[in-house]
Scaffold this motif. Structure first.
Motif, PDB file in Angstrom:
ATOM      1  N   ASP A  35       0.884  -1.201  -0.134  1.00 15.37           N
ATOM      2  CA  ASP A  35      -0.170  -0.026  -0.049  1.00 15.37           C
ATOM      3  C   ASP A  35       0.782   1.301  -0.098  1.00 15.37           C
ATOM      4  OD1 ASP A  35      -2.154  -1.521  -0.007  1.00 15.37           O
ATOM      5  OD2 ASP A  35      -2.755  -1.200   2.153  1.00 15.37           O
ATOM      6  N   ALA A  36       2.154   1.249   0.891  1.00 15.91           N
ATOM      7  CA  ALA A  36       3.074   2.310   0.701  1.00 15.91           C
ATOM      8  C   ALA A  36       3.667   2.720  -0.470  1.00 15.91           C
ATOM      9  CB  ALA A  36       3.740   2.020   1.783  1.00 15.91           C
ATOM     10  N   TRP A  37       3.854   1.470  -1.314  1.00 23.35           N
ATOM     11  CA  TRP A  37       4.398   1.759  -2.663  1.00 23.35           C
ATOM     12  C   TRP A  37       3.471   2.273  -3.570  1.00 23.35           C
ATOM     13  CZ3 TRP A  37       9.106   1.021  -5.007  1.00 23.35           C
ATOM     14  CH2 TRP A  37       8.837   0.965  -6.609  1.00 23.35           C
ATOM     15  N   ILE A  38       2.082   1.951  -3.315  1.00 23.23           N
ATOM     16  CA  ILE A  38       1.063   2.359  -4.480  1.00 23.23           C
ATOM     17  C   ILE A  38       1.077   3.875  -4.015  1.00 23.23           C
ATOM     18  CG2 ILE A  38      -1.283   2.244  -4.877  1.00 23.23           C
ATOM     19  CD1 ILE A  38      -1.103  -0.970  -4.328  1.00 23.23           C
ATOM     20  N   LYS A  39       0.758   4.272  -2.737  1.00 21.02           N
ATOM     21  CA  LYS A  39       0.656   5.625  -2.477  1.00 21.02           C
ATOM     22  C   LYS A  39       1.828   6.601  -2.808  1.00 21.02           C
ATOM     23  CE  LYS A  39      -0.420   8.508   1.757  1.00 21.02           C
ATOM     24  NZ  LYS A  39      -0.465   8.385   2.894  1.00 21.02           N
ATOM     25  N   LEU A  40       2.730   6.180  -2.530  1.00 17.96           N
ATOM     26  CA  LEU A  40       3.750   7.163  -2.652  1.00 17.96           C
ATOM     27  C   LEU A  40       4.593   7.211  -4.246  1.00 17.96           C
ATOM     28  CD1 LEU A  40       6.311   6.016   0.266  1.00 17.96           C
ATOM     29  CD2 LEU A  40       5.047   8.111  -0.001  1.00 17.96           C
ATOM     30  N   MET A  41       4.217   6.168  -5.126  1.00 17.02           N
ATOM     31  CA  MET A  41       5.038   6.129  -6.521  1.00 17.02           C
ATOM     32  C   MET A  41       3.985   6.822  -7.269  1.00 17.02           C
ATOM     33  SD  MET A  41       7.809   5.049  -5.506  1.00 17.02           S
ATOM     34  CE  MET A  41       8.634   5.033  -6.862  1.00 17.02           C
ATOM     35  N   GLY A  42       2.751   6.763  -7.089  1.00 15.79           N
ATOM     36  CA  GLY A  42       1.713   7.294  -7.936  1.00 15.79           C
ATOM     37  C   GLY A  42       1.369   6.792  -9.299  1.00 15.79           C
ATOM     38  N   ASN A  43       0.540   7.112 -10.051  1.00 13.36           N
ATOM     39  CA  ASN A  43      -0.147   6.423 -11.150  1.00 13.36           C
ATOM     40  C   ASN A  43       1.024   5.856 -12.213  1.00 13.36           C
ATOM     41  OD1 ASN A  43      -2.456   6.241 -10.085  1.00 13.36           O
ATOM     42  ND2 ASN A  43      -3.599   8.146 -11.285  1.00 13.36           N
ATOM     43  N   GLY A  44       2.043   7.042 -12.512  1.00 14.36           N
ATOM     44  CA  GLY A  44       2.923   6.952 -13.390  1.00 14.36           C
ATOM     45  C   GLY A  44       3.694   5.599 -13.141  1.00 14.36           C
ATOM     46  N   VAL A  45       4.321   5.417 -12.097  1.00 17.57           N
ATOM     47  CA  VAL A  45       4.999   4.133 -11.660  1.00 17.57           C
ATOM     48  C   VAL A  45       4.135   2.780 -11.480  1.00 17.57           C
ATOM     49  CG1 VAL A  45       6.482   3.044 -10.108  1.00 17.57           C
ATOM     50  CG2 VAL A  45       6.762   5.631 -10.893  1.00 17.57           C
ATOM     51  N   ASN A  46       2.644   3.098 -10.974  1.00 15.88           N
ATOM     52  CA  ASN A  46       2.055   2.059 -10.715  1.00 15.88           C
ATOM     53  C   ASN A  46       1.415   1.432 -12.019  1.00 15.88           C
ATOM     54  OD1 ASN A  46       2.062   1.936  -7.850  1.00 15.88           O
ATOM     55  ND2 ASN A  46       0.796   3.473  -7.549  1.00 15.88           N
ATOM     56  N   LYS A  76      16.990   4.195  -5.231  1.00 14.57           N
ATOM     57  CA  LYS A  76      16.627   3.226  -4.483  1.00 14.57           C
ATOM     58  C   LYS A  76      16.670   3.791  -3.085  1.00 14.57           C
ATOM     59  CE  LYS A  76      17.792  -1.088  -6.803  1.00 14.57           C
ATOM     60  NZ  LYS A  76      18.510  -2.321  -6.688  1.00 14.57           N
ATOM     61  N   GLU A  77      17.822   4.323  -2.663  1.00 14.40           N
ATOM     62  CA  GLU A  77      18.038   4.611  -1.129  1.00 14.40           C
ATOM     63  C   GLU A  77      16.882   5.872  -0.798  1.00 14.40           C
ATOM     64  OE1 GLU A  77      19.829   3.540   1.308  1.00 14.40           O
ATOM     65  OE2 GLU A  77      20.307   1.887  -0.162  1.00 14.40           O
ATOM     66  N   LYS A  78      16.647   6.515  -1.531  1.00 17.11           N
ATOM     67  CA  LYS A  78      15.509   7.708  -1.098  1.00 17.11           C
ATOM     68  C   LYS A  78      14.411   6.892  -1.370  1.00 17.11           C
ATOM     69  CE  LYS A  78      13.600  12.040  -2.831  1.00 17.11           C
ATOM     70  NZ  LYS A  78      13.735  13.022  -3.511  1.00 17.11           N
ATOM     71  N   ILE A  79      13.972   6.078  -2.170  1.00 17.02           N
ATOM     72  CA  ILE A  79      12.896   5.145  -2.070  1.00 17.02           C
ATOM     73  C   ILE A  79      12.464   4.473  -0.890  1.00 17.02           C
ATOM     74  CG2 ILE A  79      11.258   3.501  -3.134  1.00 17.02           C
ATOM     75  CD1 ILE A  79      12.664   4.420  -6.033  1.00 17.02           C
ATOM     76  N   LYS A  80      13.644   3.915  -0.331  1.00 16.21           N
ATOM     77  CA  LYS A  80      13.584   2.998   0.677  1.00 16.21           C
ATOM     78  C   LYS A  80      13.293   3.938   1.952  1.00 16.21           C
ATOM     79  CE  LYS A  80      17.438   1.819   3.058  1.00 16.21           C
ATOM     80  NZ  LYS A  80      18.343   1.469   3.685  1.00 16.21           N
ATOM     81  N   MET A  82      11.820   6.848   1.862  1.00 16.40           N
ATOM     82  CA  MET A  82      10.333   7.306   2.005  1.00 16.40           C
ATOM     83  C   MET A  82       9.450   6.281   2.210  1.00 16.40           C
ATOM     84  SD  MET A  82      10.576   9.487  -1.623  1.00 16.40           S
ATOM     85  CE  MET A  82       8.979   8.894  -2.163  1.00 16.40           C
ATOM     86  N   LEU A  83       9.510   5.093   2.033  1.00 16.37           N
ATOM     87  CA  LEU A  83       8.549   4.033   2.282  1.00 16.37           C
ATOM     88  C   LEU A  83       8.767   3.654   3.683  1.00 16.37           C
ATOM     89  CD1 LEU A  83       9.270   1.401  -0.753  1.00 16.37           C
ATOM     90  CD2 LEU A  83       7.150   2.761  -0.315  1.00 16.37           C
ATOM     91  N   ASN A  84       9.781   3.755   4.389  1.00 15.70           N
ATOM     92  CA  ASN A  84      10.123   3.542   5.862  1.00 15.70           C
ATOM     93  C   ASN A  84       9.392   4.522   6.636  1.00 15.70           C
ATOM     94  OD1 ASN A  84      11.208   0.713   5.978  1.00 15.70           O
ATOM     95  ND2 ASN A  84      12.997   1.699   5.373  1.00 15.70           N
ATOM     96  N   GLU A  85       9.398   5.975   6.127  1.00 13.15           N
ATOM     97  CA  GLU A  85       8.797   6.870   6.599  1.00 13.15           C
ATOM     98  C   GLU A  85       7.236   6.690   6.721  1.00 13.15           C
ATOM     99  OE1 GLU A  85      10.229  10.526   5.213  1.00 13.15           O
ATOM    100  OE2 GLU A  85      12.248  10.145   6.012  1.00 13.15           O
ATOM    101  N   GLU A  86       6.714   6.407   5.657  1.00 14.15           N
ATOM    102  CA  GLU A  86       5.484   6.077   5.317  1.00 14.15           C
ATOM    103  C   GLU A  86       4.918   4.825   6.248  1.00 14.15           C
ATOM    104  OE1 GLU A  86       1.659   6.605   4.140  1.00 14.15           O
ATOM    105  OE2 GLU A  86       3.155   7.836   3.613  1.00 14.15           O
ATOM    106  N   LEU A  87       5.619   4.003   6.598  1.00 15.37           N
ATOM    107  CA  LEU A  87       5.276   2.906   7.301  1.00 15.37           C
ATOM    108  C   LEU A  87       5.294   3.235   8.677  1.00 15.37           C
ATOM    109  CD1 LEU A  87       6.937   0.153   5.057  1.00 15.37           C
ATOM    110  CD2 LEU A  87       4.583   0.495   5.337  1.00 15.37           C
ATOM    111  N   GLY A  88       6.192   4.077   9.112  1.00 14.71           N
ATOM    112  CA  GLY A  88       6.364   4.507  10.629  1.00 14.71           C
ATOM    113  C   GLY A  88       7.381   3.722  11.210  1.00 14.71           C
TER     114      GLY A  88
END
Length: 98
Positions: A35-46, A76-80, A82-88
């Motif tokens: 869910d975090a991937w879908i939310k953060l990456m947006g429609n273009g990547v999804n 990759k590092e920035k994505i990682k 961002m995802l961890n921040e979204e997950l808390g």
């Protein structure tokens, strides 16, 4: 059969206890990561994402575009982060793009 308790608990406390007793944390982490991937990456990547799986502490992302895979590999590092921040919490340690 489970014991009946007469104390009053909030619903969130009862759910946390249920999840802990039945060892469901890993399954919920998998869903949260997707869910975090879908939310953060947006429609273009999804639109080019075919599968997202969390196995252990590694996130496997299957992409249908080799060009997009190459572009995402640079961040990759920035994505990682961002995802961890979204997950808390620090769930994802490594991202593998396929």
């Amino acid at each position: 059969m489970a014991k009946r308790r007469n104390e009053y608990h909030s619903l969130s406390d009862a759910l946390k206890e249920f999840i802990g007793e039945n060892r469901l944390e890993k399954g919920l982490e998998k869903i949260d990561a997707r869910d975090a991937w879908i939310k953060l990456m947006g429609n273009g990547v999804n639109n080019y994402t075919t599968d997202v799986q969390l196995k252990g502490d590694t996130l496997y992302v299957s992409l249908s575009s080799s060009v997009l895979r190459e572009e995402l590999s640079y961040g990759k590092e920035k994505i990682k982060t961002m995802l961890n921040e979204e997950l808390g919490r620090e769930i994802i340690q490594k991202i593998i793009l396929r």
